[in-house]
Design an enzyme around this catalytic site. Structure first.
Site, mmCIF file in Angstrom:
data_model
loop_
_atom_site.group_PDB
_atom_site.id
_atom_site.type_symbol
_atom_site.label_atom_id
_atom_site.label_comp_id
_atom_site.label_asym_id
_atom_site.label_seq_id
_atom_site.Cartn_x
_atom_site.Cartn_y
_atom_site.Cartn_z
ATOM 1 N N ASN A 193 64.958 19.254 57.081
ATOM 2 C CA ASN A 193 65.813 20.391 56.728
ATOM 3 C C ASN A 193 64.938 21.635 56.828
ATOM 4 O O ASN A 193 64.086 21.874 55.972
ATOM 5 C CB ASN A 193 66.324 20.186 55.294
ATOM 6 C CG ASN A 193 67.057 21.393 54.747
ATOM 7 O OD1 ASN A 193 67.388 22.330 55.490
ATOM 8 N ND2 ASN A 193 67.322 21.376 53.441
ATOM 9 N N LYS A 233 65.814 24.644 56.526
ATOM 10 C CA LYS A 233 66.284 25.740 55.658
ATOM 11 C C LYS A 233 66.339 27.050 56.467
ATOM 12 O O LYS A 233 66.620 27.002 57.660
ATOM 13 C CB LYS A 233 65.415 25.835 54.399
ATOM 14 C CG LYS A 233 65.305 24.464 53.706
ATOM 15 C CD LYS A 233 64.734 24.507 52.324
ATOM 16 C CE LYS A 233 64.703 23.081 51.755
ATOM 17 N NZ LYS A 233 64.250 23.026 50.368
ATOM 18 N N HIS A 241 73.616 20.682 49.351
ATOM 19 C CA HIS A 241 72.205 20.831 48.989
ATOM 20 C C HIS A 241 72.111 21.634 47.694
ATOM 21 O O HIS A 241 72.908 22.542 47.465
ATOM 22 C CB HIS A 241 71.446 21.544 50.116
ATOM 23 C CG HIS A 241 69.961 21.523 49.905
ATOM 24 N ND1 HIS A 241 69.334 22.384 49.037
ATOM 25 C CD2 HIS A 241 68.998 20.729 50.419
ATOM 26 C CE1 HIS A 241 68.032 22.113 49.037
ATOM 27 N NE2 HIS A 241 67.803 21.115 49.871
ATOM 28 N N GLU A 272 70.277 23.952 46.782
ATOM 29 C CA GLU A 272 70.152 25.404 46.965
ATOM 30 C C GLU A 272 71.530 26.038 47.192
ATOM 31 O O GLU A 272 71.774 27.164 46.764
ATOM 32 C CB GLU A 272 69.173 25.704 48.116
ATOM 33 C CG GLU A 272 67.747 25.405 47.670
ATOM 34 C CD GLU A 272 66.772 25.043 48.772
ATOM 35 O OE1 GLU A 272 67.066 25.282 49.961
ATOM 36 O OE2 GLU A 272 65.707 24.488 48.437
ATOM 37 N N GLU A 287 68.030 14.232 45.697
ATOM 38 C CA GLU A 287 66.977 15.243 45.652
ATOM 39 C C GLU A 287 66.923 15.859 44.259
ATOM 40 O O GLU A 287 67.719 16.759 43.948
ATOM 41 C CB GLU A 287 67.266 16.349 46.674
ATOM 42 C CG GLU A 287 67.310 15.863 48.102
ATOM 43 C CD GLU A 287 67.048 16.989 49.084
ATOM 44 O OE1 GLU A 287 66.102 16.854 49.877
ATOM 45 O OE2 GLU A 287 67.745 18.012 49.036
ATOM 46 N N GLY A 322 60.309 21.449 46.884
ATOM 47 C CA GLY A 322 59.385 22.540 47.165
ATOM 48 C C GLY A 322 58.334 22.766 46.093
ATOM 49 O O GLY A 322 57.682 23.811 46.072
ATOM 50 N N SER A 328 59.673 17.136 48.046
ATOM 51 C CA SER A 328 58.213 17.065 48.200
ATOM 52 C C SER A 328 57.733 15.788 48.892
ATOM 53 O O SER A 328 56.662 15.269 48.558
ATOM 54 C CB SER A 328 57.517 17.255 46.849
ATOM 55 O OG SER A 328 57.803 18.559 46.336
HETATM 56 P P1 PGA Z 1 60.897 19.884 50.245
HETATM 57 O O1 PGA Z 1 62.490 20.143 50.375
HETATM 58 O O2 PGA Z 1 60.582 18.697 51.105
HETATM 59 O O3 PGA Z 1 60.280 21.162 50.763
HETATM 60 O O4 PGA Z 1 60.615 19.634 48.811
HETATM 61 C C1 PGA Z 1 63.390 19.071 50.404
HETATM 62 C C2 PGA Z 1 64.795 19.584 50.567
HETATM 63 O O5 PGA Z 1 65.169 20.575 49.929
HETATM 64 O O6 PGA Z 1 65.593 19.008 51.343
#
Ligand code: PGA
Length: 236
Positions: free
Chosen positions: A8, A10, A95, A97, A161, A167, A199
């Site tokens: 992803n 983003k 997601h 976010e 997640e 992150g 992560s």
């Molecule tokens: P990350 O993000 O691997 O940077 O922790 C995962 C995600 O949000 O899909």
């Protein structure tokens, strides 16, 4: 089950990022491809740009979100049909976010997942608890509620997640990942791919991907560079 390793990106990536797809394709061996399906979800602006290189490299493309409607007066939105037309075969929905930044509810996420299916895309439905919810001992109840509210009928992928692991470099205890995936298996049923995200890095991918009912990974930061992403794919 064959693993799915999904990246992803983003809100990262310009047209020059096609070089990362090419570099990743050059690293993938037949043995890698036999063990894992590889998916990259770039910004929507890049799906058609990356499509020829991704197709040549055997890498699938996906969107990061879609609108529930096929078309209409929804300024700034992108439909599942548009993503499919650009060359996507998957789309991430719900997601954390998007749930946090745009107030997406379980019902809205379910409508998006159904829109994805209508357009012939495989939805990847994301769920996960916040740190407060885990500390309050409510993680499994929260995730169960999200699953019950956001999963469509038919075919889909689920990504667990934990919000606090995205992150941050923090990852749940292996036993906690395994417990959540057991719960997801119970709700989603057999044959559904269950991804872990938050992560995931080359250094921890093997242990995470080796857990029962972990059928792949959804990778943010470590999917941006072909070398790191390949390190996760080869761990599968
Ligand atoms: P990350 O993000 O691997 O940077 O922790 C995962 C995600 O949000 O899909």
């Amino acid at each position: 089950m064959k693993k799915l390793i999904a990246g992803n990106w983003k809100m990262n990536g310009l047209a020059a990022a096609a070089a990362e797809i090419e570099a990743l394709g050059a690293k993938l061996t037949e043995a890698d491809r036999a063990k894992a399906d590889v998916l990259v979800c770039p910004p929507a602006t890049l799906v058609s740009v990356l499509e020829p290189k991704a197709r040549a490299a055997g890498i699938a493309l996906g969107g990061q979100d879609c609108h529930e409607k096929e078309c209409g007066a929804h300024t700034g939105c992108i439909s599942a049909e548009m993503l499919a037309d650009a060359g996507a075969t998957y789309v991430i929905v719900g997601h954390s976010e998007r749930r946090a930044d745009f107030g997406e509810t379980d019902a809205a996420v379910k409508a998006k997942a159904e829109a994805a299916q209508r357009a012939g895309l495989m939805p990847i439905v994301c769920v996960g608890e916040t740190r407060d919810e885990r500390e309050a001992g409510r993680a499994e109840a929260v995730v169960r509620g999200q699953l019950e509210g956001s999963l469509p009928e038919g075919e889909f992928v689920v990504a667990y997640e934990p919000v606090w692991a995205i992150g941050t470099g923090l990852v749940p205890e292996e036993a906690d990942i395994a417990a959540m995936h057991r719960l997801m298996r119970e709700v989603a049923g057999p044959g559904v791919r269950l991804l872990y995200g938050g992560s995931v890095k080359p250094a921890n991918a093997k242990a995470i991907l080796g857990l029962d009912d972990v059928d792949g990974a959804l990778v943010g930061g470590a999917s941006l560079k072909a070398e790191d992403f390949y390190g996760i794919i080869s761990a599968a």
